[in-house]
Design a protein around this motif. Structure first.
Motif, PDB file in Angstrom:
ATOM      1  N   HIS A  95       0.848  -1.212   0.000  1.00  0.00           N
ATOM      2  CA  HIS A  95       0.000   0.000   0.000  1.00  0.00           C
ATOM      3  C   HIS A  95       0.877   1.254   0.000  1.00  0.00           C
ATOM      4  O   HIS A  95       0.542   2.267  -0.618  1.00  0.00           O
ATOM      5  CB  HIS A  95      -0.991  -0.015   1.167  1.00  0.00           C
ATOM      6  CG  HIS A  95      -0.406   0.370   2.492  1.00  0.00           C
ATOM      7  ND1 HIS A  95      -0.359   1.669   2.946  1.00  0.00           N
ATOM      8  CD2 HIS A  95       0.183  -0.382   3.448  1.00  0.00           C
ATOM      9  CE1 HIS A  95       0.217   1.691   4.142  1.00  0.00           C
ATOM     10  NE2 HIS A  95       0.550   0.468   4.466  1.00  0.00           N
ATOM     11  N   GLU A  96       2.039   1.156   0.643  1.00  0.00           N
ATOM     12  CA  GLU A  96       2.930   2.323   0.644  1.00  0.00           C
ATOM     13  C   GLU A  96       3.583   2.521  -0.720  1.00  0.00           C
ATOM     14  O   GLU A  96       3.828   3.646  -1.139  1.00  0.00           O
ATOM     15  CB  GLU A  96       4.008   2.169   1.720  1.00  0.00           C
ATOM     16  CG  GLU A  96       3.514   2.528   3.099  1.00  0.00           C
ATOM     17  CD  GLU A  96       4.654   2.615   4.108  1.00  0.00           C
ATOM     18  OE1 GLU A  96       5.405   3.583   4.079  1.00  0.00           O
ATOM     19  OE2 GLU A  96       4.778   1.661   4.902  1.00  0.00           O
ATOM     20  N   GLU A  99       1.147   4.406  -2.574  1.00  0.00           N
ATOM     21  CA  GLU A  99       1.062   5.797  -2.102  1.00  0.00           C
ATOM     22  C   GLU A  99       2.242   6.607  -2.633  1.00  0.00           C
ATOM     23  O   GLU A  99       2.091   7.768  -3.030  1.00  0.00           O
ATOM     24  CB  GLU A  99       1.039   5.831  -0.576  1.00  0.00           C
ATOM     25  CG  GLU A  99      -0.278   5.344   0.009  1.00  0.00           C
ATOM     26  CD  GLU A  99      -0.217   5.166   1.517  1.00  0.00           C
ATOM     27  OE1 GLU A  99       0.541   5.896   2.188  1.00  0.00           O
ATOM     28  OE2 GLU A  99      -0.926   4.276   2.033  1.00  0.00           O
ATOM     29  N   ALA A 109      -0.616  13.273   0.078  1.00  0.00           N
ATOM     30  CA  ALA A 109      -0.567  12.033   0.865  1.00  0.00           C
ATOM     31  C   ALA A 109      -1.949  11.509   1.245  1.00  0.00           C
ATOM     32  O   ALA A 109      -2.202  10.301   1.154  1.00  0.00           O
ATOM     33  CB  ALA A 109       0.288  12.256   2.106  1.00  0.00           C
ATOM     34  N   ARG A 113      -3.423   7.920  -0.179  1.00  0.00           N
ATOM     35  CA  ARG A 113      -3.772   6.791   0.680  1.00  0.00           C
ATOM     36  C   ARG A 113      -5.115   6.184   0.245  1.00  0.00           C
ATOM     37  O   ARG A 113      -5.277   4.967   0.178  1.00  0.00           O
ATOM     38  CB  ARG A 113      -3.860   7.285   2.129  1.00  0.00           C
ATOM     39  CG  ARG A 113      -3.712   6.202   3.146  1.00  0.00           C
ATOM     40  CD  ARG A 113      -3.748   6.760   4.562  1.00  0.00           C
ATOM     41  NE  ARG A 113      -3.441   5.683   5.483  1.00  0.00           N
ATOM     42  CZ  ARG A 113      -2.295   5.540   6.109  1.00  0.00           C
ATOM     43  NH1 ARG A 113      -1.351   6.415   5.937  1.00  0.00           N
ATOM     44  NH2 ARG A 113      -2.094   4.514   6.907  1.00  0.00           N
ATOM     45  N   ARG A 129      -2.607  -5.637   1.856  1.00  0.00           N
ATOM     46  CA  ARG A 129      -2.026  -4.292   1.726  1.00  0.00           C
ATOM     47  C   ARG A 129      -0.776  -4.080   2.570  1.00  0.00           C
ATOM     48  O   ARG A 129       0.071  -3.261   2.236  1.00  0.00           O
ATOM     49  CB  ARG A 129      -3.071  -3.232   2.068  1.00  0.00           C
ATOM     50  CG  ARG A 129      -3.608  -3.291   3.483  1.00  0.00           C
ATOM     51  CD  ARG A 129      -4.816  -2.385   3.645  1.00  0.00           C
ATOM     52  NE  ARG A 129      -5.413  -2.474   4.966  1.00  0.00           N
ATOM     53  CZ  ARG A 129      -6.217  -3.443   5.357  1.00  0.00           C
ATOM     54  NH1 ARG A 129      -6.515  -4.434   4.543  1.00  0.00           N
ATOM     55  NH2 ARG A 129      -6.724  -3.454   6.578  1.00  0.00           N
TER      56      ARG A 129
ATOM     57  N   MET B   1      -2.288   9.713   7.502  1.00  0.00           N
ATOM     58  CA  MET B   1      -1.462  10.864   7.116  1.00  0.00           C
ATOM     59  C   MET B   1      -0.714  11.349   8.354  1.00  0.00           C
ATOM     60  O   MET B   1      -1.298  11.671   9.372  1.00  0.00           O
ATOM     61  CB  MET B   1      -2.357  11.976   6.574  1.00  0.00           C
ATOM     62  CG  MET B   1      -1.594  13.080   5.900  1.00  0.00           C
ATOM     63  SD  MET B   1      -2.758  14.289   5.227  1.00  0.00           S
ATOM     64  CE  MET B   1      -1.628  15.441   4.496  1.00  0.00           C
ATOM     65  N   ASP B   5       3.473  14.827   7.014  1.00  0.00           N
ATOM     66  CA  ASP B   5       2.745  14.978   5.749  1.00  0.00           C
ATOM     67  C   ASP B   5       1.871  16.223   5.785  1.00  0.00           C
ATOM     68  O   ASP B   5       1.801  16.987   4.824  1.00  0.00           O
ATOM     69  CB  ASP B   5       1.870  13.754   5.469  1.00  0.00           C
ATOM     70  CG  ASP B   5       2.693  12.534   5.078  1.00  0.00           C
ATOM     71  OD1 ASP B   5       3.834  12.717   4.623  1.00  0.00           O
ATOM     72  OD2 ASP B   5       2.184  11.416   5.234  1.00  0.00           O
ATOM     73  N   THR B  19       7.512  13.459  -1.765  1.00  0.00           N
ATOM     74  CA  THR B  19       7.235  12.022  -1.629  1.00  0.00           C
ATOM     75  C   THR B  19       8.498  11.194  -1.826  1.00  0.00           C
ATOM     76  O   THR B  19       8.760  10.250  -1.071  1.00  0.00           O
ATOM     77  CB  THR B  19       6.167  11.571  -2.649  1.00  0.00           C
ATOM     78  OG1 THR B  19       5.025  12.397  -2.521  1.00  0.00           O
ATOM     79  CG2 THR B  19       5.775  10.127  -2.424  1.00  0.00           C
TER      80      THR B  19
END
Lengths: 335, 269
Positions: A95-96, A99, A109, A113, A129, B1, B5, B19
């Motif tokens: 999942h990262e 992202e 961000a 997500r 994930r 988050m 961030d 990022t």
């Protein structure tokens, strides 16, 4: 309407090897476009030029009107690529990874997500994930490659051999997914070895051979270029073989084999009624008839000579494209 | 988050650049056993053996205990090694496993890509420098005397410039390398000898005039000298000139990095 791709006389050479030799193509926005070709035809080189992994030797490539070199940021922003090779960041849970990919495309961000979660749900691996890529099964890895291409919600989705080595269920899921995306307006560029896949999905296909485009047409139109086979079994072998279909230039050959007649001709479905009438006039009784339409695969093989034994091979092409040799092991060394 | 961030979202930092920088920093922050433990252990050994055991025999250099004299040099050694290794490893590993394609196929500018790698690697160098300083200050303060910081501005300025310079050099290393052995070779056969002959463990005044002149060709001398000036207020070479030359070198090397990325050197074909 802007074309998704406008390619003009695109060339790429690796020393003496001409991987792309003046490719010109137009892919309309919203279309489902297939790129077919035997190993080493230049498909991967073509795609790599679009996303900036290979530098062109000449010609022009525009993605939604943006030049891939002088306006590379806009061009790359429009593309989501699912390559054949698993070139995934192994340091982070998947999942990262998504992202980060979304972030590279300027997606903040918080939204990244959400998009990552949506993409994983869409390909059916959301429950994985928090797993790293290396721990996914082969099919899940392929699904993840699609998710990574989707997370930026690209205008042009490029799928390089997406169903290579996947099971039937995943292949069908994949087909459903990309069809849905295409219906929603995403332009799809698909390279595949599975002719059935191109035939089933694509509005238009280009056949690439030895770095050149040898045909661009819809699968149906391409099939129309090939000859069909009409096989007729008669009740009895004729005493003398009648002249049939005289003057029809669509007919390529007529073969007799005792009570069996094989006619090879373009537009076999249109010729068959005439053939039946002529046999009837000759007093020959038909017991069975079969029309074998030319498959896209046969057209493909015919247009690319053999469809095999190309030079350079896919591996050659990949080696040319890769700046360093890899062991394929993706070892996790950390410093 | 995360809070970071949210903070970044309020700044004009480009999201893509932020990022990639975050990704690069998270890579090593989440692996402290690989990134922070080794310099910690190594420098405890350095301070113990060179500082305490041998230092007792050496006595004082330029008016301070030997262990205090070597503190700036050890900080420089750890900081630049880590800045260089991080940038070179991250880029080369990404090339080796091809996941650098995730970055290359994204709409980041080449300048953003390069500075994300440089800043994240430089930050690791600074963190390691702080760890070594903490170890040194703890040992020296408990056994000898408080550690002075005579010129904090110069100390910070030199530390920032040298980690940026070596992170920039690391980017070049990561692009030039064709094998993991190349990375090891750069560190062991180029970086380390320059540091060890960069007046970390001895004073330039202890050298013969000829060796002293030769040493002045070594850029490490100016770095160690600058950081030492920050701590002790004693410089064997003009710190302003050193700072200017090092800052200039950083700009030049970073520009080369961007040029190499634009050309796709080691990245594209």
């Amino acid at each position: 309407m802007t074309n998704a791709l406008e390619i003009t006389n695109l060339r790429k050479s690796y020393g003496d090897v001409q991987a792309l030799d003046g490719v010109s193509l137009t892919v309309p926005e919203g279309s489902f476009f297939g790129l077919l070709g035997p190993n080493g035809a230049g498909k991967t080189t073509f795609i790599s030029i679009l996303v900036g992994l290979v530098r062109k030797s000449g010609g022009e490539a525009l993605v939604f009107g943006h030049d891939v070199e002088t306006d590379y940021r806009a061009a790359r922003d429009a593309i989501g690529l699912a390559p054949q090779e698993f070139n995934v960041d192994r340091f982070f849970p998947i999942h990262e990874v998504l992202e980060h990919k979304a972030g590279y495309h300027g997606i903040p961000a918080a939204e990244a997500r959400v998009r990552a979660a949506d993409a994983l749900k869409r390909v059916g691996i959301y429950d994985k994930r928090n797993t790293r890529f290396d721990w996914l099964s082969g099919g899940m890895k392929r699904r993840f490659m699609i998710a990574r291409a989707l997370v930026t919600e690209p205008e042009l989705l490029i799928l390089d051999e997406p169903s290579a080595g996947v099971d039937v269920q995943l292949r069908r899921d994949l087909w459903d997914l990309v069809t849905e995306l295409n219906e929603q307006g995403t332009t799809i560029l698909l390279t595949t070895h599975y002719i059935e896949e191109a035939e089933r999905l694509c509005d238009e296909v280009a056949i690439l051979d030895s770095g050149r485009v040898v045909a661009v047409a819809s699968p149906e139109a391409l099939k129309g270029r090939g000859a069909d086979h009409i096989t007729i079994h008669l009740h009895n072998a004729p005493h003398s073989r009648p002249q049939l279909l005289v003057g029809d230039d669509r007919v390529e050959s007529i073969e007799w084999n005792d009570d069996q007649l094989i006619v090879t001709a373009r537009e076999g479905g249109l010729i068959a009624p005439t053939l039946v009438r002529e046999l009837d006039r000759e007093g020959l009784e038909i017991v069975d008839m079969e029309i074998a339409r030319t498959s896209l695969e046969e057209i493909f093989v015919e247009m690319t000579h053999s469809g095999v034994d190309r030079t350079p091979s896919d591996q050659d092409e990949k080696e040319h494209a890769a700046p360093i040799a890899t062991d394929g092991g993706h070892g996790e060394r950390t410093q | 988050m995360s809070a970071i961030d949210r903070l970044a979202a309020r700044t004009p930092l480009p999201v893509g650049f932020y990022t990639l920088t975050k990704r690069e920093i998270l890579r090593y922050v989440r692996r402290p056993k690989n990134t922070f433990a080794p310099p910690l252990i190594t420098n405890i050994l350095y301070f113990s053996v060179f500082g305490v055991v041998l230092g007792a025999r050496v006595g004082e250099i330029i008016g301070v205990p030997y262990i205090l004299f070597i503190l700036p040099g050890l900080i420089v050694l750890g900081a630049i090694s880590n800045a260089f290794e991080n940038a070179s490893f991250s880029i080369f590993h990404g090339r080796w496993n091809e996941y650098i394609h995730e970055t290359l196929t994204s709409p980041l500018s080449y300048t953003q890509m390069v500075w994300a790698y440089i800043i994240s690697a430089a930050f690791r160098g600074l963190l390691v420098g702080v760890i070594i300083a903490a170890v040194g200050v703890a040992i020296i303060s408990s056994l000898y005397q408080p550690v002075p910081v005579e010129n904090p501005f110069y100390l910070m300025a030199f530390m920032i410039v040298i980690v940026l310079l070596f992170a920039s050099l690391g980017v070049v290393g990561g692009l030039l390398a064709t094998d993991f052995d190349d990375l090891t070779m750069m560190n062991q056969f180029i970086l380390r000898p320059l540091v060890f002959f960069g007046a970390v463990f001895y004073s330039l005044n202890d050298l013969t005039p000829l060796l002293r002149d030769i040493s002045l060709l070594n850029p490490m001398v100016y770095m160690v000298n600058g950081v030492r000036y920050g701590f002790l207020g004693v410089a064997e070479v003009d710190p302003n000139l050193s700072l200017a030359v090092l800052a200039g070198a950083t700009v030049v090397v970073a520009s080369i990095d961007v040029w190499l990325f634009k050309r796709g050197y080691g990245l594209t074909d």
